[in-house]
Design a protein around this motif. Structure first.
Motif, PDB file in Angstrom:
ATOM      1  N   ARG A 114       0.832  -1.206   0.000  1.00 21.99           N
ATOM      2  CA  ARG A 114       0.000   0.000   0.000  1.00 21.99           C
ATOM      3  C   ARG A 114       0.867   1.256   0.000  1.00 21.99           C
ATOM      4  NH1 ARG A 114      -3.269  -2.701   3.704  1.00 21.99           N
ATOM      5  NH2 ARG A 114      -2.265  -1.660   5.455  1.00 21.99           N
ATOM      6  N   MET A 115       1.928   1.218   0.770  1.00 24.02           N
ATOM      7  CA  MET A 115       2.792   2.396   0.861  1.00 24.02           C
ATOM      8  C   MET A 115       3.501   2.666  -0.468  1.00 24.02           C
ATOM      9  SD  MET A 115       4.270   2.422   4.778  1.00 24.02           S
ATOM     10  CE  MET A 115       4.642   0.689   5.054  1.00 24.02           C
ATOM     11  N   ILE A 116       3.999   1.608  -1.098  1.00 27.56           N
ATOM     12  CA  ILE A 116       4.670   1.791  -2.394  1.00 27.56           C
ATOM     13  C   ILE A 116       3.682   2.304  -3.441  1.00 27.56           C
ATOM     14  CG2 ILE A 116       5.556   0.454  -4.368  1.00 27.56           C
ATOM     15  CD1 ILE A 116       7.785   1.073  -2.504  1.00 27.56           C
ATOM     16  N   GLN A 117       2.467   1.777  -3.397  1.00 28.73           N
ATOM     17  CA  GLN A 117       1.463   2.224  -4.381  1.00 28.73           C
ATOM     18  C   GLN A 117       1.144   3.706  -4.204  1.00 28.73           C
ATOM     19  OE1 GLN A 117      -1.648  -0.608  -3.653  1.00 28.73           O
ATOM     20  NE2 GLN A 117      -0.484  -2.278  -4.619  1.00 28.73           N
ATOM     21  N   LEU A 118       0.996   4.125  -2.947  1.00 26.13           N
ATOM     22  CA  LEU A 118       0.728   5.544  -2.705  1.00 26.13           C
ATOM     23  C   LEU A 118       1.920   6.401  -3.162  1.00 26.13           C
ATOM     24  CD1 LEU A 118      -0.997   7.841  -1.606  1.00 26.13           C
ATOM     25  CD2 LEU A 118      -0.160   7.309   0.710  1.00 26.13           C
ATOM     26  N   ALA A 119       3.121   5.925  -2.862  1.00 27.77           N
ATOM     27  CA  ALA A 119       4.317   6.670  -3.287  1.00 27.77           C
ATOM     28  C   ALA A 119       4.355   6.804  -4.811  1.00 27.77           C
ATOM     29  CB  ALA A 119       5.587   5.980  -2.775  1.00 27.77           C
ATOM     30  N   SER A 120       3.969   5.733  -5.498  1.00 32.33           N
ATOM     31  CA  SER A 120       4.001   5.772  -6.962  1.00 32.33           C
ATOM     32  C   SER A 120       3.000   6.780  -7.516  1.00 32.33           C
ATOM     33  CB  SER A 120       3.688   4.378  -7.526  1.00 32.33           C
ATOM     34  OG  SER A 120       4.583   3.428  -6.993  1.00 32.33           O
ATOM     35  N   ARG A 121       1.826   6.870  -6.883  1.00 29.29           N
ATOM     36  CA  ARG A 121       0.836   7.842  -7.345  1.00 29.29           C
ATOM     37  C   ARG A 121       1.304   9.268  -7.076  1.00 29.29           C
ATOM     38  NH1 ARG A 121      -2.652   4.083  -5.072  1.00 29.29           N
ATOM     39  NH2 ARG A 121      -3.113   5.364  -3.241  1.00 29.29           N
ATOM     40  N   LEU A 122       2.029   9.459  -5.974  1.00 30.69           N
ATOM     41  CA  LEU A 122       2.450  10.818  -5.602  1.00 30.69           C
ATOM     42  C   LEU A 122       3.727  11.257  -6.320  1.00 30.69           C
ATOM     43  CD1 LEU A 122       1.903  10.610  -1.712  1.00 30.69           C
ATOM     44  CD2 LEU A 122       0.375  11.627  -3.418  1.00 30.69           C
ATOM     45  N   PHE A 123       4.485  10.286  -6.827  1.00 29.31           N
ATOM     46  CA  PHE A 123       5.814  10.604  -7.368  1.00 29.31           C
ATOM     47  C   PHE A 123       5.807  11.684  -8.447  1.00 29.31           C
ATOM     48  CE2 PHE A 123       9.670   9.927  -9.893  1.00 29.31           C
ATOM     49  CZ  PHE A 123      10.633   9.941  -8.890  1.00 29.31           C
ATOM     50  N   ARG A 147      -1.204  20.524  -2.719  1.00 31.67           N
ATOM     51  CA  ARG A 147      -2.654  20.282  -2.562  1.00 31.67           C
ATOM     52  C   ARG A 147      -3.057  18.923  -3.136  1.00 31.67           C
ATOM     53  NH1 ARG A 147      -2.703  25.803  -4.259  1.00 31.67           N
ATOM     54  NH2 ARG A 147      -2.807  27.086  -2.384  1.00 31.67           N
ATOM     55  N   ALA A 148      -2.529  18.582  -4.286  1.00 33.61           N
ATOM     56  CA  ALA A 148      -2.858  17.286  -4.901  1.00 33.61           C
ATOM     57  C   ALA A 148      -2.344  16.138  -4.043  1.00 33.61           C
ATOM     58  CB  ALA A 148      -2.251  17.217  -6.315  1.00 33.61           C
ATOM     59  N   THR A 149      -1.179  16.327  -3.454  1.00 27.93           N
ATOM     60  CA  THR A 149      -0.597  15.311  -2.568  1.00 27.93           C
ATOM     61  C   THR A 149      -1.501  15.080  -1.360  1.00 27.93           C
ATOM     62  OG1 THR A 149       1.633  15.909  -3.278  1.00 27.93           O
ATOM     63  CG2 THR A 149       1.425  14.792  -1.134  1.00 27.93           C
ATOM     64  N   LEU A 150      -1.933  16.160  -0.739  1.00 23.84           N
ATOM     65  CA  LEU A 150      -2.768  16.029   0.453  1.00 23.84           C
ATOM     66  C   LEU A 150      -4.123  15.420   0.105  1.00 23.84           C
ATOM     67  CD1 LEU A 150      -1.877  19.408   2.219  1.00 23.84           C
ATOM     68  CD2 LEU A 150      -0.935  17.122   2.668  1.00 23.84           C
ATOM     69  N   ARG A 151      -4.600  15.698  -1.124  1.00 24.50           N
ATOM     70  CA  ARG A 151      -5.869  15.105  -1.561  1.00 24.50           C
ATOM     71  C   ARG A 151      -5.742  13.579  -1.614  1.00 24.50           C
ATOM     72  NH1 ARG A 151      -6.765  19.403  -4.979  1.00 24.50           N
ATOM     73  NH2 ARG A 151      -5.729  18.233  -6.650  1.00 24.50           N
ATOM     74  N   GLU A 152      -4.629  13.116  -2.180  1.00 24.53           N
ATOM     75  CA  GLU A 152      -4.394  11.656  -2.237  1.00 24.53           C
ATOM     76  C   GLU A 152      -4.336  11.043  -0.834  1.00 24.53           C
ATOM     77  OE1 GLU A 152      -4.133   9.086  -4.137  1.00 24.53           O
ATOM     78  OE2 GLU A 152      -3.922   9.821  -6.184  1.00 24.53           O
ATOM     79  N   ILE A 153      -3.608  11.691   0.061  1.00 23.15           N
ATOM     80  CA  ILE A 153      -3.471  11.170   1.425  1.00 23.15           C
ATOM     81  C   ILE A 153      -4.835  11.141   2.110  1.00 23.15           C
ATOM     82  CG2 ILE A 153      -2.423  11.606   3.694  1.00 23.15           C
ATOM     83  CD1 ILE A 153      -0.116  13.016   2.129  1.00 23.15           C
ATOM     84  N   GLY A 154      -5.627  12.172   1.816  1.00 16.93           N
ATOM     85  CA  GLY A 154      -6.956  12.280   2.417  1.00 16.93           C
ATOM     86  C   GLY A 154      -7.903  11.172   1.988  1.00 16.93           C
ATOM     87  N   GLU A 155      -7.549  10.470   0.924  1.00 15.28           N
ATOM     88  CA  GLU A 155      -8.353   9.306   0.525  1.00 15.28           C
ATOM     89  C   GLU A 155      -8.218   8.169   1.541  1.00 15.28           C
ATOM     90  OE1 GLU A 155     -10.136   8.899  -2.661  1.00 15.28           O
ATOM     91  OE2 GLU A 155      -9.950  11.086  -2.478  1.00 15.28           O
TER      92      GLU A 155
END
Lengths: 430, 430, 430
Positions: free
Chosen positions: B13-22, B34-42
């Motif tokens: 899960r952590m690697i997948q989130l990192a890949s989306r944020l990269f 803002r886009a980063t925090l939106r992803e985390i907020g999911e």
């Protein structure tokens, strides 16, 4: 404290006593302990105490008394394949009486062997859960045929009393040093005939000299014995200023000192100084297991009691097995332990604080005969000790503090203080 | 604190989130954050805060907001020889807009390359001095011909706001633990997508369990973000009892803990205990540089906030370059960090002081089912832990003190205290 | 404190002064000391004091004055087989006058040789017991035939005075630093012309700069000289905040600092910082022997006075023998010692406590010109020093504390404080 004879004779006396005590079947109660204390009482004055089974002692209760006459496992033809008379380790200590015919399968759950060595009998106890058992060598067990055996433990287990002994040697002060060893193990030499004989010889040595402190030597069954003593001597506890548990002190390992719970009590500093100067001497931190130090160092008492040992509990291969025989202990090792204990006592007796009466600049030692006349060479250890005592005797540092800081042996510092006191350069602070 | 699932899934899960944020182009302000925090907020509940440019925050001022659409260096025929779309590291963060024709000589002062590696793009910023620049590989720079280039930075730099987010997880107590990571770096994986994803997963794990303490997880742009948070939360500061900055936690180096300025705060002791027991784990003294711990540990706040990292800032070759890519971080490493963080939380949650209710001598553990019946062998770790807790629970020593002194893992000591509390041998001191 | 010239010239000046002083026959009293102080007085302002023989000084008495014109052992034909004119070490210092015809057997008890080296003359004294003696090489003694010798010591030993000198350099404060060396050894270079010439050059350097503290440089005969000074300056003693005994500082060994009796006085921390950063520099614990630190550190004074040396007393083979000649000392070694002493003085002068005036978060250094504009690379030592001073300046930590904690050189920390003070980020606490 003047020295006492520590010649070959002390070591030999200790080995001889150990040899006489070896065959006795000691446990935490019973006639084996009584016979042991009787032998010790031949050499030093002992007060023997009996405490009835059922007496509450702290969180515990004095258990029933156990005595054993005989025990064996025999085949149908009467051949003893396991025989208490060959070694009292063959029976689990506190085995309840049994007399039965059992198949090997039925006997099996009651049999213990050594985890590693095929020819060693392990030592096992079951003080607080009623059961019975035999301890065999792996080889003995392997040789047992799948047949029926006569199994006999001819023991008594019932109301009686627990036995321990004290040897109190009064000193000029009421402050007490306790010296304690456990007397509950059967035919095991290092654990703990070694402790018993060193404590006996130590008592004899202390009895022969003037004492500043009072010494109380305790011969007690492990755990329940020290708990019983503590329970019955709460008025003594506040007077205890130092103490040593002495056990497993005859094997070839170098001497070890385990600190008290406090970690830096007077006895810890005295023993660390003495043991730390010995070849291979080890000073170990307190841990809440081992022997009776567990009880003396429980938080409700928190006594300044350390432990003097050679191999710590469980650190020698022969521990709690028939290999812990008289061969494991030797006169020189017992004497070395005795010497260390006496040196620790010397520090406890001799440590005190002096005040330099000529504190501004060094006093002129030469005109007091304390300094060589022709200068220019290196100072001797004795001269350094004089300078250290003068420099540090500001009322804040004891002779042990000075020995620690200077890395000089305590007795050299002690001797320097005596010379300076004799020339009125320092005075003892009382 | 009960354990949470830390299986392969957490690492993945952590690697997948990192890949989306990269790919997102983060900086200290702007839409990338803002886009980063939106992803985390999911994944976790987040409160996102916007603070207007120009707002005074402690000694600083919230800067203008920076956003970038595109940037390149192109030859006359329109070929992009440097292209923001290939890597957002190509543009110095906070570059002001530019659109010009420049000779190579004129371009040169605006070009940065990596000091060592010919194929790595360095990461550079210029937050507080208005300028613009491109970061190239040495090879790219070497290949540039001596001609005229079209140079474009299509960015905006003007009044807007700074964005940060909090995830507050209330506990039984108002005492707070802050867990903070920086969210201002563009496409760099270890520094600091690793911190972002571990903090996200940590929040999810903490949200799922009962909590004694309140946890506040902070996702802030580096330096200006923590300064802004501190400036706006002075009423929270006195409630902070512990904290961790978590960053650079995905690379293969073993885990490291850098102490707080205080050096021996509760979090320092908890983290040192956990990290010190890990293979290769390092405990480092505080130094006033690194990440946001600089602000939390400034003398006016002096918060007990340490830093959890694997390779410290600048200690890994790939630091602040394009080589700090997703290849550098791995699920197992992220999970290991998560596990360490959760263990530290377990200590913070579970440490407390007990009193031995049977302090004179050892209580008889056997009749309470806490001790094996047949004696003579070695004590187990569990039994040692019981004895340590009993011995040290005099009201002065916490379970962490006991774990430190005994060198037993905290969770073993914690479990021993639970068993002793269940048998009324110790009581928690509140 | 601004730096002073430490070029080749200082080392050469020191060697030249040592060469002029080498032939003089110094002892604890007499014309050799006076001539020595006269030479030193050519370079720095000196107050020379004479204290009459028989004056009580602390536990001692100022001895009779000793002067020597000539001494020899000659054969019947007048050939001098031992000749004071060849080396003043040939005569035991403070030898009483003698003029006699002696057989070799009668002479023998008055003869001293070196324990190890056949060609070295040992150095011997007999200040406080009246006798006479000659020091010979082993080879000289071996060559003496069994015949009758004319033995002459043409000396005077009677009431006179003891001579010592002070150079007092007042500072803004009355707090004093004493710098002391012994002037009683005859033709021995390292012990202690080295100390004499370094102290002389140090006085000249200190005289040339502004001083916060007052410096008192003492040129005293060993032991009796410092005792005499202490006895006559009890009103100065409470003002002494630091001090160094400087001796044996010209040989090739790396620099050493021996702590004061207090162990952690300001001078101990300053000197440990400076010496600890030198290649091979050693910081040694206090021991109550050595040179005049024995008197300054006696418990009635307990002054914060350490000792700066290269080889400690007795640590070099040539110690107290004719091999301690000018060949043993060198300009670079004397200069290195001088540099260390001046660095220690710099710490004593420059150490103080600041308060961070912007303690919440880091202040923004960039807009004050204290930080590079483009971020992302490694911080420089100067930048780290700024951060350390800001972080630690909470009113509790001095610059030396900060240098110790950060492992940065004191002068770097001092410079950072100056820059921060200049930008009003810190203020000195008085």
């Amino acid at each position: 404290m003047t020295t006492v004879s520590r010649g070959t004779s002390a070591g030999e006396r200790m080995i001889q006593l150990a040899s006489r005590l070896f065959p006795l079947c000691r446990s935490i109660t019973g006639d084996g302990v009584r016979a042991t204390l009787r032998e010790i009482g031949e050499r030093i004055p002992l007060d023997v105490h009996e405490v009835a089974s059922g007496t509450p002692v702290l969180d515990w209760t004095v258990p029933d008394e156990w005595n054993i006459e005989d025990a064996y496992v025999a085949t149908a033809d009467g051949t003893r394949v396991v025989d208490f008379r060959a070694s009292n380790l063959h029976v689990v200590s506190y085995s309840e009486p049994v007399r039965a015919e059992l198949t090997l399968a039925e006997l099996r759950p009651h049999v213990h062997t050594h985890a590693v060595e095929p020819d060693w009998i392990p030592y096992r106890t079951s003080y607080y859960e009623r059961t019975w058992g035999f301890c065999l060598t792996q080889r003995q067990l392997g040789a047992l045929e799948d047949t029926t055996y006569e199994v006999v433990v001819d023991a008594t287990l019932g109301p009686g009393s627990l036995t321990y002994a004290e040897c109190v040697l009064p000193g000029a002060l009421e402050d007490e040093v306790i010296l304690s060893t456990h007397v509950c193990h059967p035919s095991l030499a290092n654990d703990n005939l070694s402790g018993i004989v060193v404590l006996t010889e130590l008592a004899a040595a202390l009895a022969a000299v003037p004492r500043r402190l009072t010494y109380r030597l305790l011969f007690v069954p492990g755990t329940i014995g020290s708990i019983t003593w503590l329970s019955r001597n709460e008025e003594v506890v506040p007077r205890i200023v130092a103490g040593l548990v002495i056990a497993c002190v005859g094997d070839p390992a170098p001497i070890s000192y385990k600190r008290s719970r406090r970690g830096n009590a007077g006895v810890d500093r005295a023993a660390s100084h003495v043991v730390g100067r010995r070849d291979g001497g080890r000073v170990l931190d307190f841990v809440p297991w081992g022997w009776d130090e567990r009880q003396y160092n429980s938080p409700g008492f928190d006594l300044p009691v350390g432990t003097l040992t050679r191999s710590a509990e469980g650190e020698f291969r022969e521990y709690h097995s028939s290999a812990d025989s008289l061969d494991l202990i030797a006169p020189a090792q017992l004497e070395d332990t005795l010497g260390v204990a006496l040196e620790i006592v010397d520090v406890l007796e001799g440590d005190c604080v002096y005040r330099n009466l000529s504190p501004k600049g060094e006093p002129q030692l030469g005109r007091r005969g304390l300094y060589r006349a022709v200068g220019g060479g290196d100072p001797s250890t004795d001269q350094l000790a004089l300078l250290w005592v003068l420099n540090q005797s500001d009322g804040e540092h004891s002779l042990l503090d000075i020995a620690e800081r200077s890395a000089l042996p305590f007795h050299v510092v002690r001797a320097a203080a005596d010379r300076l006191e004799a020339t009125n350069l320092v005075a003892r602070i009382t």
